[in-house]
Design a protein around this motif. Sequence first.
Motif, PDB file in Angstrom:
ATOM      1  N   THR A   1       0.816  -1.225   0.000  1.00 48.07           N
ATOM      2  CA  THR A   1       0.000   0.000   0.000  1.00 48.07           C
ATOM      3  C   THR A   1       0.847   1.272   0.000  1.00 48.07           C
ATOM      4  OG1 THR A   1      -1.849  -1.151   1.064  1.00 48.07           O
ATOM      5  CG2 THR A   1      -1.818   1.253   1.222  1.00 48.07           C
TER       6      THR A   1
ATOM      7  N   VAL B   1       2.330   1.950  -3.574  1.00 45.61           N
ATOM      8  CA  VAL B   1       1.389   2.496  -4.565  1.00 45.61           C
ATOM      9  C   VAL B   1       1.009   3.932  -4.202  1.00 45.61           C
ATOM     10  CG1 VAL B   1      -0.872   2.209  -5.637  1.00 45.61           C
ATOM     11  CG2 VAL B   1       0.517   0.196  -5.126  1.00 45.61           C
ATOM     12  N   GLU B   2       0.757   4.171  -2.909  1.00 47.45           N
ATOM     13  CA  GLU B   2       0.334   5.511  -2.495  1.00 47.45           C
ATOM     14  C   GLU B   2       1.438   6.544  -2.690  1.00 47.45           C
ATOM     15  OE1 GLU B   2      -1.053   5.010   1.497  1.00 47.45           O
ATOM     16  OE2 GLU B   2      -3.049   4.314   0.862  1.00 47.45           O
ATOM     17  N   SER B   3       2.700   6.113  -2.649  1.00 50.87           N
ATOM     18  CA  SER B   3       3.802   7.057  -2.846  1.00 50.87           C
ATOM     19  C   SER B   3       3.819   7.622  -4.271  1.00 50.87           C
ATOM     20  CB  SER B   3       5.137   6.385  -2.527  1.00 50.87           C
ATOM     21  OG  SER B   3       5.475   5.413  -3.514  1.00 50.87           O
TER      22      SER B   3
ATOM     23  N   GLY C   1       0.855   8.279  -5.757  1.00 49.33           N
ATOM     24  CA  GLY C   1      -0.447   8.908  -5.905  1.00 49.33           C
ATOM     25  C   GLY C   1      -1.593   7.965  -6.207  1.00 49.33           C
ATOM     26  N   GLY C   2      -1.343   6.662  -6.136  1.00 47.65           N
ATOM     27  CA  GLY C   2      -2.385   5.682  -6.422  1.00 47.65           C
ATOM     28  C   GLY C   2      -3.057   5.181  -5.159  1.00 47.65           C
ATOM     29  N   SER C   3      -3.960   4.244  -5.333  1.00 46.18           N
ATOM     30  CA  SER C   3      -4.640   3.594  -4.198  1.00 46.18           C
ATOM     31  C   SER C   3      -4.541   2.089  -4.376  1.00 46.18           C
ATOM     32  CB  SER C   3      -6.102   4.029  -4.107  1.00 46.18           C
ATOM     33  OG  SER C   3      -6.810   3.661  -5.291  1.00 46.18           O
ATOM     34  N   TRP C   4      -4.591   1.396  -3.259  1.00 43.21           N
ATOM     35  CA  TRP C   4      -4.383  -0.058  -3.270  1.00 43.21           C
ATOM     36  C   TRP C   4      -5.271  -0.670  -2.216  1.00 43.21           C
ATOM     37  CZ3 TRP C   4      -2.361  -2.977  -6.828  1.00 43.21           C
ATOM     38  CH2 TRP C   4      -1.949  -4.279  -6.545  1.00 43.21           C
ATOM     39  N   SER C   5      -6.041  -1.682  -2.592  1.00 42.48           N
ATOM     40  CA  SER C   5      -6.993  -2.288  -1.665  1.00 42.48           C
ATOM     41  C   SER C   5      -6.520  -3.667  -1.211  1.00 42.48           C
ATOM     42  CB  SER C   5      -8.366  -2.428  -2.336  1.00 42.48           C
ATOM     43  OG  SER C   5      -8.308  -3.390  -3.385  1.00 42.48           O
ATOM     44  N   HIS C   6      -7.138  -4.153  -0.150  1.00 46.22           N
ATOM     45  CA  HIS C   6      -6.834  -5.501   0.342  1.00 46.22           C
ATOM     46  C   HIS C   6      -7.179  -6.537  -0.727  1.00 46.22           C
ATOM     47  CE1 HIS C   6      -6.195  -8.671   3.285  1.00 46.22           C
ATOM     48  NE2 HIS C   6      -7.368  -9.186   2.964  1.00 46.22           N
TER      49      HIS C   6
ATOM     50  N   GLU D   1      -7.012  -6.191  -3.926  1.00 45.42           N
ATOM     51  CA  GLU D   1      -5.948  -6.199  -4.928  1.00 45.42           C
ATOM     52  C   GLU D   1      -4.715  -6.945  -4.416  1.00 45.42           C
ATOM     53  OE1 GLU D   1      -6.530  -2.137  -7.491  1.00 45.42           O
ATOM     54  OE2 GLU D   1      -6.235  -1.930  -5.321  1.00 45.42           O
TER      55      GLU D   1
ATOM     56  N   ALA E   1      -0.714  -0.029 -11.784  1.00 44.90           N
ATOM     57  CA  ALA E   1      -1.395   0.769 -10.758  1.00 44.90           C
ATOM     58  C   ALA E   1      -0.740   2.138 -10.577  1.00 44.90           C
ATOM     59  CB  ALA E   1      -1.403   0.019  -9.429  1.00 44.90           C
TER      60      ALA E   1
END
Length: 226
Positions: free
Chosen positions: A29, A32-34, A36-41, A43, A62
Amino acid sequence: MNPRLPAAVLWDMDGTLVDTEPYWIAAETPLVESFGGSWSHEESLRLVGLGLDDAARIFQDAGVRMPVDDIVNRLTDDVLAQLTTRGVPFRPGARELLASLRDAGVPTALVTMSLRRMAQSVVDLIDFEAFDIIVAGDEVARPKPFPDPYLRASELLGVDPADTIAIEDSPNGLRSAVAAGAVAIGVPNIIGLEGAGAHALWPTLSGRTADDIAALHGAHFRGVRR
């Protein structure tokens, strides 16, 4: 006649021997967030049992703007750091079954899609000589679910894959083991294994010994002969 032990037992690592899947998920997570994206459990669950290069390409899709090798190394470094600070979380019964097999003289291999340096770090933290060989994700041409990792382990041990038992926690891992000809035990962790081709599903390794492995091995080959 007592059931005969297999020529070798081949172990998956992440999620089977050690419960590192939460460590991988915790590393994904922020990566991906670094960017600017989002990542779910959900995924994260798609990546369980997947080769690291294939997983890295999914992270690129992603939005992670890094080369595949850099993604793999960053995630590996993060998981290794968690292992250092939080310890190695063995799956229930895994260490005990491994010790029972070693006491019985059964050759063992660690067959993982993690990098060699991570696999070696985990093995080095086991307080007995746990494995004869390691086959890591950066040492095979094709990852699980292809049969290459288990075929390579059998080759290095000098055994017939059909005379081995593989222990896995993911559908991709089970497909790899079955494609190689091994008798496959599925031990579910964070995803279900129904329909993935396991010859046996054990809810846990807790309480299992070399005798259980011998019984499964014998039952499988009695069924084959019929």
